[in-house]
Design a protein around this motif. Structure first.
Motif, PDB file in Angstrom:
ATOM      1  N   TRP A  30       0.796  -1.196   0.021  1.00  0.00           N
ATOM      2  CA  TRP A  30       0.277   0.062  -0.133  1.00  0.00           C
ATOM      3  C   TRP A  30       0.716   1.152   0.140  1.00  0.00           C
ATOM      4  CZ3 TRP A  30      -3.963  -1.620   4.484  1.00  0.00           C
ATOM      5  CH2 TRP A  30      -4.634  -2.577   3.991  1.00  0.00           C
ATOM      6  N   LEU A  31       2.093   1.123   0.725  1.00  0.00           N
ATOM      7  CA  LEU A  31       2.807   2.263   0.753  1.00  0.00           C
ATOM      8  C   LEU A  31       3.429   2.539  -0.544  1.00  0.00           C
ATOM      9  CD1 LEU A  31       4.287   4.705   2.175  1.00  0.00           C
ATOM     10  CD2 LEU A  31       5.808   2.989   3.062  1.00  0.00           C
ATOM     11  N   ILE A  32       3.908   1.648  -1.061  1.00  0.00           N
ATOM     12  CA  ILE A  32       4.708   1.556  -2.400  1.00  0.00           C
ATOM     13  C   ILE A  32       3.447   2.100  -3.510  1.00  0.00           C
ATOM     14  CG2 ILE A  32       5.406   0.205  -4.413  1.00  0.00           C
ATOM     15  CD1 ILE A  32       6.771  -1.559  -2.083  1.00  0.00           C
ATOM     16  N   LYS A  33       2.205   1.589  -3.559  1.00  0.00           N
ATOM     17  CA  LYS A  33       1.347   2.213  -4.455  1.00  0.00           C
ATOM     18  C   LYS A  33       1.161   3.781  -4.063  1.00  0.00           C
ATOM     19  CE  LYS A  33      -0.786   0.309  -7.138  1.00  0.00           C
ATOM     20  NZ  LYS A  33      -0.401   0.102  -8.629  1.00  0.00           N
ATOM     21  N   THR A  34       1.123   3.972  -3.011  1.00  0.00           N
ATOM     22  CA  THR A  34       0.904   5.460  -2.400  1.00  0.00           C
ATOM     23  C   THR A  34       2.059   6.137  -3.107  1.00  0.00           C
ATOM     24  OG1 THR A  34      -0.320   5.041  -0.551  1.00  0.00           O
ATOM     25  CG2 THR A  34       0.788   7.276  -0.660  1.00  0.00           C
ATOM     26  N   PHE A  35       3.305   5.782  -2.937  1.00  0.00           N
ATOM     27  CA  PHE A  35       4.627   6.731  -3.474  1.00  0.00           C
ATOM     28  C   PHE A  35       4.272   6.557  -5.165  1.00  0.00           C
ATOM     29  CE2 PHE A  35       7.851   5.076  -0.139  1.00  0.00           C
ATOM     30  CZ  PHE A  35       7.243   6.183   0.621  1.00  0.00           C
ATOM     31  N   GLU A  36       3.841   5.490  -5.738  1.00  0.00           N
ATOM     32  CA  GLU A  36       3.608   5.491  -7.175  1.00  0.00           C
ATOM     33  C   GLU A  36       2.432   6.428  -7.469  1.00  0.00           C
ATOM     34  OE1 GLU A  36       2.783   2.271 -10.547  1.00  0.00           O
ATOM     35  OE2 GLU A  36       1.336   2.279  -9.077  1.00  0.00           O
ATOM     36  N   ALA A  37       1.492   6.692  -6.690  1.00  0.00           N
ATOM     37  CA  ALA A  37       0.748   7.815  -7.222  1.00  0.00           C
ATOM     38  C   ALA A  37       0.829   9.089  -6.996  1.00  0.00           C
ATOM     39  CB  ALA A  37      -0.656   7.381  -6.116  1.00  0.00           C
ATOM     40  N   GLY A  39       4.067  10.167  -7.692  1.00  0.00           N
ATOM     41  CA  GLY A  39       5.010  10.016  -8.714  1.00  0.00           C
ATOM     42  C   GLY A  39       6.506   9.914  -8.040  1.00  0.00           C
ATOM     43  N   LEU A  40       6.444   9.083  -6.967  1.00  0.00           N
ATOM     44  CA  LEU A  40       7.895   8.899  -6.164  1.00  0.00           C
ATOM     45  C   LEU A  40       8.467   7.340  -6.418  1.00  0.00           C
ATOM     46  CD1 LEU A  40       7.177  10.497  -2.824  1.00  0.00           C
ATOM     47  CD2 LEU A  40       8.380  11.556  -5.031  1.00  0.00           C
ATOM     48  N   ALA A  41       7.503   6.482  -7.252  1.00  0.00           N
ATOM     49  CA  ALA A  41       8.015   5.185  -7.467  1.00  0.00           C
ATOM     50  C   ALA A  41       7.478   4.810  -8.884  1.00  0.00           C
ATOM     51  CB  ALA A  41       7.282   4.254  -6.251  1.00  0.00           C
ATOM     52  N   SER A  42       8.354   4.342  -9.638  1.00  0.00           N
ATOM     53  CA  SER A  42       7.567   3.640 -11.048  1.00  0.00           C
ATOM     54  C   SER A  42       8.358   2.138 -11.219  1.00  0.00           C
ATOM     55  CB  SER A  42       8.030   4.562 -12.004  1.00  0.00           C
ATOM     56  OG  SER A  42       9.619   4.932 -11.891  1.00  0.00           O
ATOM     57  N   ASN A  43       7.882   1.411 -12.258  1.00  0.00           N
ATOM     58  CA  ASN A  43       8.643   0.287 -12.785  1.00  0.00           C
ATOM     59  C   ASN A  43       8.628  -0.770 -11.361  1.00  0.00           C
ATOM     60  OD1 ASN A  43       9.974  -1.373 -14.505  1.00  0.00           O
ATOM     61  ND2 ASN A  43      11.859  -0.869 -13.992  1.00  0.00           N
ATOM     62  N   ILE A  44       7.334  -0.539 -10.929  1.00  0.00           N
ATOM     63  CA  ILE A  44       7.134  -1.604  -9.713  1.00  0.00           C
ATOM     64  C   ILE A  44       7.075  -3.170 -10.051  1.00  0.00           C
ATOM     65  CG2 ILE A  44       5.815  -2.021  -7.732  1.00  0.00           C
ATOM     66  CD1 ILE A  44       5.048   1.227  -7.812  1.00  0.00           C
ATOM     67  N   LYS A  45       7.826  -4.115  -9.522  1.00  0.00           N
ATOM     68  CA  LYS A  45       7.715  -5.361 -10.103  1.00  0.00           C
ATOM     69  C   LYS A  45       6.675  -6.154  -9.047  1.00  0.00           C
ATOM     70  CE  LYS A  45      11.478  -5.263 -12.611  1.00  0.00           C
ATOM     71  NZ  LYS A  45      11.495  -4.135 -13.287  1.00  0.00           N
ATOM     72  N   THR A  46       5.801  -6.903  -9.618  1.00  0.00           N
ATOM     73  CA  THR A  46       4.982  -7.894  -8.902  1.00  0.00           C
ATOM     74  C   THR A  46       4.976  -9.193  -9.830  1.00  0.00           C
ATOM     75  OG1 THR A  46       3.279  -7.382 -10.420  1.00  0.00           O
ATOM     76  CG2 THR A  46       3.196  -5.903  -8.526  1.00  0.00           C
ATOM     77  N   PRO A  47       4.605 -10.139  -9.192  1.00  0.00           N
ATOM     78  CA  PRO A  47       4.651 -11.609  -9.742  1.00  0.00           C
ATOM     79  C   PRO A  47       3.874 -11.434 -10.988  1.00  0.00           C
ATOM     80  CG  PRO A  47       3.988 -11.971  -7.442  1.00  0.00           C
ATOM     81  CD  PRO A  47       4.015 -10.395  -7.678  1.00  0.00           C
ATOM     82  N   ASP A  48       2.991 -10.834 -11.296  1.00  0.00           N
ATOM     83  CA  ASP A  48       2.345 -10.617 -12.506  1.00  0.00           C
ATOM     84  C   ASP A  48       3.351 -10.086 -13.715  1.00  0.00           C
ATOM     85  OD1 ASP A  48      -0.077 -11.314 -11.286  1.00  0.00           O
ATOM     86  OD2 ASP A  48      -0.595  -9.303 -10.989  1.00  0.00           O
TER      87      ASP A  48
END
Length: 71
Positions: A30-37, A39-48
């Motif tokens: 949830w924190l990483i998704k907040t950072f993404e929203a 503009g502080l995180a991108s290219n986030i890796k998930t199992p998908d």
């Protein structure tokens, strides 16, 4: 008590998301998704979006093993 997240980390060591199954609350995700929203995180890796791991297996609640990919 956190063992599921620890096992998920070993199954997908490059993934930012560790709560993979319903009921696994993942506050870090949830924190990483907040950072993404923000503009502080991108290219986030998930199992998908990670390459499949040949031989990786999932054990369900009944103790039987199913292949992770495709089931």
């Amino acid at each position: 008590m956190g063992e599921s997240w620890h096992n998920n980390h070993h199954a997908y060591p490059s993934s930012a998301k560790l709560g993979l199954l319903p009921g696994q609350i993942d506050l870090g995700w949830w924190l990483i998704k907040t950072f993404e929203a923000a503009g502080l995180a991108s290219n986030i890796k998930t199992p998908d979006n990670l390459a499949p791991r040949p031989g990786a297996r999932r054990v369900d609640d009944l103790g039987t093993a199913d292949a992770v990919a495709g089931t």
